[in-house]
Scaffold this motif. Structure first.
Motif, mmCIF file in Angstrom:
data_model
loop_
_atom_site.group_PDB
_atom_site.id
_atom_site.type_symbol
_atom_site.label_atom_id
_atom_site.label_comp_id
_atom_site.label_asym_id
_atom_site.label_seq_id
_atom_site.Cartn_x
_atom_site.Cartn_y
_atom_site.Cartn_z
ATOM 1 N N ALA A 1 0.829 -1.209 0.000
ATOM 2 C CA ALA A 1 0.000 0.000 0.000
ATOM 3 C C ALA A 1 0.859 1.252 0.000
ATOM 4 N N ILE A 2 1.887 1.270 0.845
ATOM 5 C CA ILE A 2 2.768 2.432 0.891
ATOM 6 C C ILE A 2 3.471 2.610 -0.452
ATOM 7 N N ALA A 3 3.886 1.489 -1.071
ATOM 8 C CA ALA A 3 4.593 1.568 -2.346
ATOM 9 C C ALA A 3 3.741 2.196 -3.434
ATOM 10 N N VAL A 4 2.495 1.754 -3.564
ATOM 11 C CA VAL A 4 1.616 2.304 -4.602
ATOM 12 C C VAL A 4 1.344 3.785 -4.348
ATOM 13 N N ILE A 5 1.049 4.125 -3.112
ATOM 14 C CA ILE A 5 0.725 5.523 -2.817
ATOM 15 C C ILE A 5 1.954 6.406 -2.943
ATOM 16 N N ALA B 1 -3.984 10.071 3.224
ATOM 17 C CA ALA B 1 -3.514 11.392 2.815
ATOM 18 C C ALA B 1 -2.138 11.685 3.401
ATOM 19 N N ARG B 2 -1.903 11.196 4.617
ATOM 20 C CA ARG B 2 -0.605 11.424 5.254
ATOM 21 C C ARG B 2 0.512 10.752 4.464
ATOM 22 N N VAL B 3 0.278 9.517 4.035
ATOM 23 C CA VAL B 3 1.278 8.806 3.245
ATOM 24 C C VAL B 3 1.543 9.550 1.939
ATOM 25 N N PHE B 4 0.455 9.964 1.269
ATOM 26 C CA PHE B 4 0.582 10.645 -0.017
ATOM 27 C C PHE B 4 1.382 11.945 0.134
ATOM 28 N N ASN B 5 1.041 12.730 1.138
ATOM 29 C CA ASN B 5 1.710 14.019 1.331
ATOM 30 C C ASN B 5 3.165 13.861 1.748
#
Length: 225
Positions: free
Chosen positions: A38-42, A78-82
Protein backbone atom coordinates in the motif's frame (compact mmCIF):
# COMPACT_ATOMS: atom_id res chain seq x y z
CA UNK A 1 -6.49 -3.06 13.18
CA UNK A 2 -7.10 -1.50 9.75
CA UNK A 3 -4.49 -1.33 7.02
CA UNK A 4 -4.14 2.39 7.55
CA UNK A 5 -3.68 2.03 11.31
CA UNK A 6 -0.86 -0.42 10.59
CA UNK A 7 0.58 2.04 8.08
CA UNK A 8 0.52 4.78 10.73
CA UNK A 9 2.49 2.51 13.02
CA UNK A 10 4.99 1.75 10.27
CA UNK A 11 5.45 5.47 9.70
CA UNK A 12 6.02 6.29 13.36
CA UNK A 13 9.75 6.61 12.68
CA UNK A 14 9.00 9.57 10.43
CA UNK A 15 8.28 11.68 13.48
CA UNK A 16 11.99 11.30 14.25
CA UNK A 17 12.96 12.66 10.87
CA UNK A 18 13.33 9.37 8.99
CA UNK A 19 12.58 9.68 5.23
CA UNK A 20 9.67 7.65 3.91
CA UNK A 21 12.01 5.58 1.76
CA UNK A 22 13.60 4.08 4.90
CA UNK A 23 10.27 2.60 5.92
CA UNK A 24 10.47 0.05 3.11
CA UNK A 25 13.52 -1.56 4.67
CA UNK A 26 11.49 -2.68 7.70
CA UNK A 27 8.63 -4.22 5.72
CA UNK A 28 10.15 -7.27 4.07
CA UNK A 29 8.04 -10.10 5.52
CA UNK A 30 4.31 -10.90 5.95
CA UNK A 31 2.06 -9.53 7.32
CA UNK A 32 3.94 -6.26 7.01
CA UNK A 33 4.27 -6.72 3.26
CA UNK A 34 0.63 -5.80 2.68
CA UNK A 35 1.45 -2.52 4.43
CA UNK A 36 4.51 -2.17 2.22
CA UNK A 37 2.44 -2.76 -0.92
CA UNK A 38 0.00 0.00 0.00
CA UNK A 39 2.77 2.43 0.89
CA UNK A 40 4.59 1.57 -2.35
CA UNK A 41 1.62 2.30 -4.60
CA UNK A 42 0.72 5.52 -2.82
CA UNK A 43 4.31 6.73 -2.50
CA UNK A 44 5.17 6.05 -6.15
CA UNK A 45 1.77 7.41 -7.16
CA UNK A 46 2.54 10.63 -5.32
CA UNK A 47 5.89 10.92 -7.07
CA UNK A 48 4.19 10.22 -10.40
CA UNK A 49 1.64 12.95 -9.68
CA UNK A 50 4.55 15.37 -9.48
CA UNK A 51 5.77 14.10 -12.85
CA UNK A 52 2.84 15.63 -14.71
CA UNK A 53 2.78 18.59 -12.34
CA UNK A 54 -0.79 18.24 -11.14
CA UNK A 55 -2.78 16.16 -8.68
CA UNK A 56 -6.35 16.00 -9.94
CA UNK A 57 -9.53 14.92 -8.18
CA UNK A 58 -9.66 11.98 -10.61
CA UNK A 59 -6.27 10.76 -9.40
CA UNK A 60 -7.37 11.02 -5.79
CA UNK A 61 -10.52 9.08 -6.70
CA UNK A 62 -8.31 6.46 -8.36
CA UNK A 63 -6.46 5.94 -5.09
CA UNK A 64 -9.80 5.36 -3.40
CA UNK A 65 -10.78 2.84 -6.12
CA UNK A 66 -7.55 0.88 -5.79
CA UNK A 67 -7.66 0.71 -2.00
CA UNK A 68 -11.36 1.15 -1.18
CA UNK A 69 -10.39 3.68 1.49
CA UNK A 70 -12.96 4.03 4.25
CA UNK A 71 -13.82 7.52 5.41
CA UNK A 72 -12.17 6.94 8.79
CA UNK A 73 -8.93 6.00 7.04
CA UNK A 74 -8.74 8.91 4.60
CA UNK A 75 -6.50 10.95 6.90
CA UNK A 76 -3.97 8.11 7.10
CA UNK A 77 -3.91 7.65 3.35
CA UNK A 78 -3.51 11.39 2.81
CA UNK A 79 -0.60 11.42 5.25
CA UNK A 80 1.28 8.81 3.24
CA UNK A 81 0.58 10.65 -0.02
CA UNK A 82 1.71 14.02 1.33
CA UNK A 83 4.82 12.61 2.98
CA UNK A 84 5.84 11.02 -0.30
CA UNK A 85 5.30 14.22 -2.24
CA UNK A 86 7.37 16.20 0.26
CA UNK A 87 10.17 13.64 0.63
CA UNK A 88 13.32 14.87 -1.09
CA UNK A 89 14.30 11.28 -1.95
CA UNK A 90 13.68 10.58 -5.64
CA UNK A 91 11.26 8.01 -7.02
CA UNK A 92 14.09 5.84 -8.32
CA UNK A 93 15.30 5.28 -4.77
CA UNK A 94 11.76 4.25 -3.80
CA UNK A 95 11.57 1.87 -6.74
CA UNK A 96 14.92 0.26 -5.95
CA UNK A 97 13.90 -0.29 -2.31
CA UNK A 98 10.59 -1.82 -3.39
CA UNK A 99 12.39 -4.08 -5.86
CA UNK A 100 14.76 -5.21 -3.09
CA UNK A 101 11.79 -5.89 -0.82
CA UNK A 102 9.81 -8.03 -3.29
CA UNK A 103 12.85 -9.47 -5.07
CA UNK A 104 11.98 -11.83 -7.89
CA UNK A 105 8.25 -11.93 -7.09
CA UNK A 106 7.27 -10.59 -10.48
CA UNK A 107 3.53 -10.98 -9.95
CA UNK A 108 3.56 -8.61 -6.97
CA UNK A 109 5.53 -6.02 -8.93
CA UNK A 110 3.01 -6.41 -11.79
CA UNK A 111 0.19 -5.82 -9.31
CA UNK A 112 1.93 -2.66 -8.18
CA UNK A 113 2.48 -1.44 -11.76
CA UNK A 114 -1.20 -1.98 -12.54
CA UNK A 115 -2.13 0.23 -9.60
CA UNK A 116 0.17 2.96 -10.91
CA UNK A 117 -1.26 2.72 -14.44
CA UNK A 118 -4.78 2.91 -13.02
CA UNK A 119 -3.86 6.15 -11.26
CA UNK A 120 -1.97 7.57 -14.26
CA UNK A 121 -4.93 7.34 -16.65
CA UNK A 122 -7.60 8.29 -14.09
CA UNK A 123 -7.81 11.88 -15.34
CA UNK A 124 -8.24 10.74 -18.96
CA UNK A 125 -4.77 11.92 -19.98
CA UNK A 126 -1.63 9.82 -20.14
CA UNK A 127 1.08 12.45 -19.84
CA UNK A 128 4.45 11.83 -21.58
CA UNK A 129 6.20 12.39 -18.24
CA UNK A 130 4.02 9.71 -16.67
CA UNK A 131 5.04 7.35 -19.45
CA UNK A 132 8.73 8.06 -18.80
CA UNK A 133 8.17 7.65 -15.07
CA UNK A 134 6.43 4.29 -15.41
CA UNK A 135 8.90 3.04 -18.00
CA UNK A 136 11.77 3.77 -15.59
CA UNK A 137 9.98 2.09 -12.67
CA UNK A 138 9.34 -0.97 -14.83
CA UNK A 139 13.02 -1.04 -15.79
CA UNK A 140 14.04 -0.97 -12.11
CA UNK A 141 11.52 -3.74 -11.41
CA UNK A 142 13.11 -5.85 -14.20
CA UNK A 143 9.85 -5.87 -16.15
CA UNK A 144 10.68 -6.43 -19.81
CA UNK A 145 9.88 -3.89 -22.53
CA UNK A 146 7.42 -6.36 -24.03
CA UNK A 147 5.51 -6.79 -20.77
CA UNK A 148 5.55 -3.03 -20.16
CA UNK A 149 4.04 -2.44 -23.61
CA UNK A 150 1.30 -4.96 -22.81
CA UNK A 151 0.50 -3.11 -19.58
CA UNK A 152 0.44 0.22 -21.40
CA UNK A 153 -1.78 -1.12 -24.18
CA UNK A 154 -4.29 -2.42 -21.62
CA UNK A 155 -4.57 0.89 -19.79
CA UNK A 156 -3.83 3.60 -22.36
CA UNK A 157 -6.60 3.75 -25.00
CA UNK A 158 -4.39 4.53 -28.00
CA UNK A 159 -4.48 1.09 -29.57
CA UNK A 160 -6.32 -2.18 -29.18
CA UNK A 161 -4.13 -4.66 -27.25
CA UNK A 162 -3.00 -7.85 -28.97
CA UNK A 163 -4.92 -10.68 -27.22
CA UNK A 164 -1.93 -13.04 -27.51
CA UNK A 165 0.34 -10.46 -25.88
CA UNK A 166 -2.19 -9.90 -23.09
CA UNK A 167 -2.10 -13.61 -22.27
CA UNK A 168 1.66 -13.81 -22.79
CA UNK A 169 1.46 -16.53 -25.44
CA UNK A 170 2.51 -16.93 -29.07
CA UNK A 171 -0.07 -17.14 -31.89
CA UNK A 172 1.58 -20.35 -33.07
CA UNK A 173 0.85 -22.20 -29.80
CA UNK A 174 -1.79 -24.98 -29.90
CA UNK A 175 -5.15 -23.74 -28.63
CA UNK A 176 -5.15 -26.27 -25.78
CA UNK A 177 -1.80 -24.94 -24.52
CA UNK A 178 -3.18 -21.42 -24.67
CA UNK A 179 -6.26 -22.58 -22.74
CA UNK A 180 -4.06 -24.07 -19.98
CA UNK A 181 -2.06 -20.85 -19.75
CA UNK A 182 -5.25 -18.79 -19.61
CA UNK A 183 -6.61 -20.95 -16.77
CA UNK A 184 -3.34 -20.49 -14.88
CA UNK A 185 -3.66 -16.72 -15.18
CA UNK A 186 -7.21 -16.89 -13.85
CA UNK A 187 -6.01 -18.92 -10.84
CA UNK A 188 -3.36 -16.30 -10.13
CA UNK A 189 -6.12 -13.69 -9.92
CA UNK A 190 -7.81 -15.47 -7.02
CA UNK A 191 -7.95 -13.06 -4.02
CA UNK A 192 -6.28 -15.63 -1.73
CA UNK A 193 -3.29 -15.87 -4.05
CA UNK A 194 -3.01 -12.10 -4.35
CA UNK A 195 -3.14 -11.65 -0.57
CA UNK A 196 -0.51 -14.37 -0.15
CA UNK A 197 1.92 -12.41 -2.31
CA UNK A 198 1.43 -9.21 -0.33
CA UNK A 199 -1.50 -7.42 -1.97
CA UNK A 200 -3.70 -6.06 0.83
CA UNK A 201 -7.37 -7.01 0.97
CA UNK A 202 -8.20 -3.35 0.36
CA UNK A 203 -6.46 -3.48 -3.05
CA UNK A 204 -7.96 -6.67 -4.48
CA UNK A 205 -9.99 -4.48 -6.83
CA UNK A 206 -6.74 -4.25 -8.81
CA UNK A 207 -7.50 -7.71 -10.18
CA UNK A 208 -10.81 -6.73 -11.74
CA UNK A 209 -9.42 -5.00 -14.84
CA UNK A 210 -6.75 -7.64 -15.37
CA UNK A 211 -9.35 -10.38 -15.16
CA UNK A 212 -11.56 -8.53 -17.63
CA UNK A 213 -8.66 -8.08 -20.05
CA UNK A 214 -7.60 -11.73 -19.72
CA UNK A 215 -11.14 -13.00 -20.32
CA UNK A 216 -11.61 -10.73 -23.32
CA UNK A 217 -8.29 -11.84 -24.81
CA UNK A 218 -9.23 -15.53 -24.39
CA UNK A 219 -12.64 -14.93 -25.96
CA UNK A 220 -11.03 -13.32 -28.99
CA UNK A 221 -8.48 -16.12 -29.40
CA UNK A 222 -10.86 -19.01 -28.77
CA UNK A 223 -13.51 -17.45 -31.00
CA UNK A 224 -10.99 -17.00 -33.81
CA UNK A 225 -9.82 -20.60 -33.36
Amino acid sequence: MSLWSRISEALSALSKGEPLSRVFDALRTPPERSVAFAIAVIALGAKMAKADGLVTRDEVTAFREVFQIAQDDEAGAARVFNLARQDVVGFEDYAHRIKAMFGTETETLFDLMEGLFHIAVADGVYHPNEDLFLERVAEIFDISDAHFKVLRSRFVPDAKPDPYAVLGVEPTMPIEDIRKHYRGLVRDMHPDRMIARGVPQEAIKLAEKRMSDINQAWEEISGAG
